[in-house]
Design an enzyme around this catalytic site. Structure first.
Site, PDB file in Angstrom:
ATOM      1  N   GLU A 326      44.930  35.626  39.571  1.00 23.23           N
ATOM      2  CA  GLU A 326      45.045  36.539  38.428  1.00 23.23           C
ATOM      3  C   GLU A 326      46.507  36.811  38.099  1.00 23.23           C
ATOM      4  O   GLU A 326      46.868  36.910  36.923  1.00 23.23           O
ATOM      5  CB  GLU A 326      44.328  37.860  38.751  1.00 23.23           C
ATOM      6  CG  GLU A 326      44.261  38.837  37.573  1.00 23.23           C
ATOM      7  CD  GLU A 326      45.448  39.777  37.485  1.00 23.23           C
ATOM      8  OE1 GLU A 326      45.577  40.461  36.447  1.00 23.23           O
ATOM      9  OE2 GLU A 326      46.268  39.843  38.430  1.00 23.23           O
ATOM     10  N   ASP A 354      40.763  46.597  39.555  1.00 27.98           N
ATOM     11  CA  ASP A 354      42.124  46.058  39.651  1.00 27.98           C
ATOM     12  C   ASP A 354      43.128  47.116  39.201  1.00 27.98           C
ATOM     13  O   ASP A 354      44.053  46.829  38.457  1.00 27.98           O
ATOM     14  CB  ASP A 354      42.256  44.798  38.802  1.00 27.98           C
ATOM     15  CG  ASP A 354      43.613  44.115  38.973  1.00 27.98           C
ATOM     16  OD1 ASP A 354      44.309  44.428  39.963  1.00 27.98           O
ATOM     17  OD2 ASP A 354      43.986  43.295  38.114  1.00 27.98           O
TER      18      ASP A 354
END
Length: 465
Positions: A326, A354
Site C-alpha cells: 500500500e 489504516d
C-alpha cells in the site's frame, strides 16, 4: 383493526428481541476482545521480531509467513497467499544534511529520503535554498530563481482542522509531486517539511512520484523534520545566501514477487457474497510500522477470530486480506480487485483499518445514501462503547479498487490527534500502541461486520461519484 394491532405488536416485539440479541452479541465481542485478545501479541511479534516491512524486503516476506501461520492456527475454512509483484526500493546508508551559514560553519539537521527518490551524487548536493509554501509558488518564481537551487517546500499541516487526515491531505501534494514539478524549473533537489503537526526531530518519509520524468532528469527528494524546517526557514530569513547540503544513497531495483495474505470463513447461506476486512502488511522502513499499519492487520485478523470464538456462524463469506505494497504502489489492493473481477466474485462489503491503533470513534462510509441510512440505524448499539461516528467519507486505499462493484466501503476511524506524530517516522513503534485501544478497535470492527452480515446491505444502490 384487531389484526393490525396484533401485527404491530408482533413486529415491535420482534425488533426488541433482535435488538436484545444484537446487544448480547456485541457485548460478547467486546468482552472477548478485552479479556482474551490476541492482536496485541501478534503486533508485538510483527513489530519487535520482524520490524519495518518495506515492500520487497526480507522483513516483508517474514511478515507474510508469520501472518499466514497465525491465520492457519485459527481454524479458518481456507488460508492462502495471493502472488503480487511489488517494487523494491532500498534506502541505503543513513542520510546526512546540514545548513551552512558561512564556509565551515554548519548545523546538522535530520532528514530522510522520500520513498522512491533517486540518490544524490556520491559527494552529495550543496546549493542555495529557495523556500516555497507549495507547488503553485514555483510558477511565480520561474526558472531564473529556481535553477540550480534546492527547493524547500515548507507548507505545514493546517492546525485548525480537527480531522488531522484533512490537514494531511491539504499539504501532501508537495511530498508526492514536489520533485517532479521542481525539476521542470531546473532545481537541483527538493527538501520537504515532514507531514506532522508536532514540532520534533523525526523526519517523516512517504511515497513520491516522478510521473513521466525520464530517469536521467530525476532530482533527489528528502523530508526534513519539523524542527529542522523551522530552523532552516528562520535561518534563511536572516541570511538568504545560506547553503544546504544533503546526501542520500537510495536505489530502485527491479520488481520482486510478494503476496497478499488471505483467510476466510465460508458463509452458511450466502457463501457467494463476500465481506472483506483488512489492512496493509507492508510499512516504511523507519520504525517498525506498528500504527501504520500493523495495527490494522492484527485488528482485521481479530475480526474473524472474535466472531468465530463467540460462536457466530456468518451467512456470508468473511474474508481477511492483509494487503502488500500500500505504501509505495498499491499493488496488493489492485491485484486483489483484479483477481476478484476475473473470478466474478461478488463483494458486498469491505472494511479497512489504516488509521492507527488509537481509540475507535466510529466509521466513515463510501456508499449510497440509502445504505448509510440503513447502517445508521445501528448507532444506538455502539453508544455504550463510545462509538458515535457514522458518516460519509473516505474508506481506504486498498479496498477502493473494489469500488466498481455494488458494495459498501468503510474505514475504521480512530481518534486521529496523535496519528501523524508517528506516521512514516522512526517513532512508529510498538511502545506507542495501547493494548486496550487496539482491542477496542478490533471489537468495533467485528461488531460492524456482524451487523452487516446479519442484516445485509441495500443492493442496486451503487456509490455515486
Amino acid at each position: 383493526m384487531r389484526t393490525s394491532l396484533l401485527l404491530l405488536l408482533f413486529c415491535a416485539s420482534t425488533i426488541v428481541f433482535a435488538q436484545s440479541e444484537d446487544e448480547k452479541q456485541l457485548k460478547s465481542i467486546y468482552d472477548l476482545a478485552l479479556t482474551e485478545g490476541q492482536g496485541y501479541d501478534w503486533l508485538n511479534h510483527l513489530s519487535n521480531q520482524i520490524g519495518g516491512r518495506l515492500s520487497g524486503s526480507v522483513q516483508a516476506e517474514l511478515a507474510v509467513d508469520y501472518t499466514k501461520a497465525q491465520l492457519d492456527s485459527l481454524g479458518l475454512d481456507r488460508v492462502w497467499l495471493q502472488p503480487v509483484m511489488v517494487p523494491k526500493w532500498v534506502r541505503g546508508t543513513p542520510e546526512f544534511a546540514f545548513i551552512e551559514t558561512k564556509p565551515g560553519l554548519t548545523t546538522n539537521v535530520p532528514i530522510c529520503a522520500l520513498g522512491g527518490s533517486v540518490a544524490t551524487p556520491d559527494g552529495g548536493i550543496k546549493a542555495n535554498i529557495v523556500e516555497v509554501k507549495g507547488i503553485e509558488d514555483l510558477e511565480k518564481l520561474g526558472r531564473e530563481q529556481i535553477e540550480g537551487k534546492i527547493v524547500f517546500y515548507n507548507r505545514p499541516m493546517e492546525p485548525t482542522l480537527i480531522s488531522t487526515f484533512e490537514s494531511y491531505s491539504g499539504c501532501v501534494d508537495q511530498r508526492y509531486a514536489g520533485a517532479a514539478e521542481a525539476g521542470k524549473f531546473g532545481a537541483a533537489g527538493v527538501i520537504v517539511r515532514s507531514m506532522t503537526l508536532r514540532l520534533d526531530d523525526y523526519p517523516h518519509t512517504g511515497s513520491m512520484s516522478y510521473g513521466d520524468v525520464a530517469v536521467a532528469n530525476r532530482i533527489p527528494a528528502a523530508a526534513i523534520s519539523t524542527n529542522g524546517a523551522e530552523l532552516l526557514s528562520a535561518t534563511l530569513k536572516l541570511n538568504p545566501d545560506i547553503k544546504f547540503y544533503f546526501k542520500q544513497n537510495c536505489k530502485q531495483f527491479d520488481d520482486v514477487q510478494s503476496y497478499n495474505v488471505i483467510g476466510e470463513i465460508r458463509g452458511t447461506t450466502h457463501p457467494n457474497e463476500i465481506m472483506v476486512v483488512g489492512g496493509h502488511l507492508d510499512s516504511w522502513d523507519l520504525g517498525d510500522g506498528s500504527h501504520d499499519d500493523g495495527a490494522g492487520c492484527v485488528q482485521s485478523m481479530e475480526v474473524l477470530r472474535l466472531l468465530k470464538e463467540t460462536g457466530y456462524k456468518p451467512k456470508r463469506t468473511l474474508r481477511v486480506v492483509l494487503f502488500m505494497n500500500e505504501e509505495n504502489g498499491l499493488r496488493g489492493g489492485n491485484k486483489y480487485a483484479e483477481v476478484a473481477r476475473n473470478k466474478n466474485e461478488k463483494h458486498v462489503f469491505a472494511l479497512e483499518s489504516d488509521s492507527g491503533g488509537f481509540t475507535p470513534r466510529g466509521f466513515s462510509f463510501n456508499c449510497s445514501d440509502e445504505n448509510l441510512k440503513h447502517i445508521q440505524q445501528w448507532k444506538g448499539l455502539f453508544e455504550p462503547y463510545l462509538i458515535h461516528m457514522f458518516v460519509k467519507g473516505y474508506s481506504g486505499a486498498d479496498i477502493r479498487p473494489l469500488m466498481d462493484q455494488d458494495l459498501v466501503l468503510a474505514g475504521l476511524r480512530p481518534d486521529s490527534q496523535r496519528y501523524f506524530d508517528h506516521h512514516h517516522a522512526e517513532n512508529d513503534t510498538f511502545e506507542h500502541v495501547n493494548q486496550r485501544e487496539l482491542q477496542l478497535g478490533a471489537a468495533t470492527m467485528a461488531s460492524l461486520v456482524y451487523l452487516i452480515d446479519k442484516y445485509g446491505t441495500i443492493p442496486n444502490t451503487k456509490i455515486k461519484g
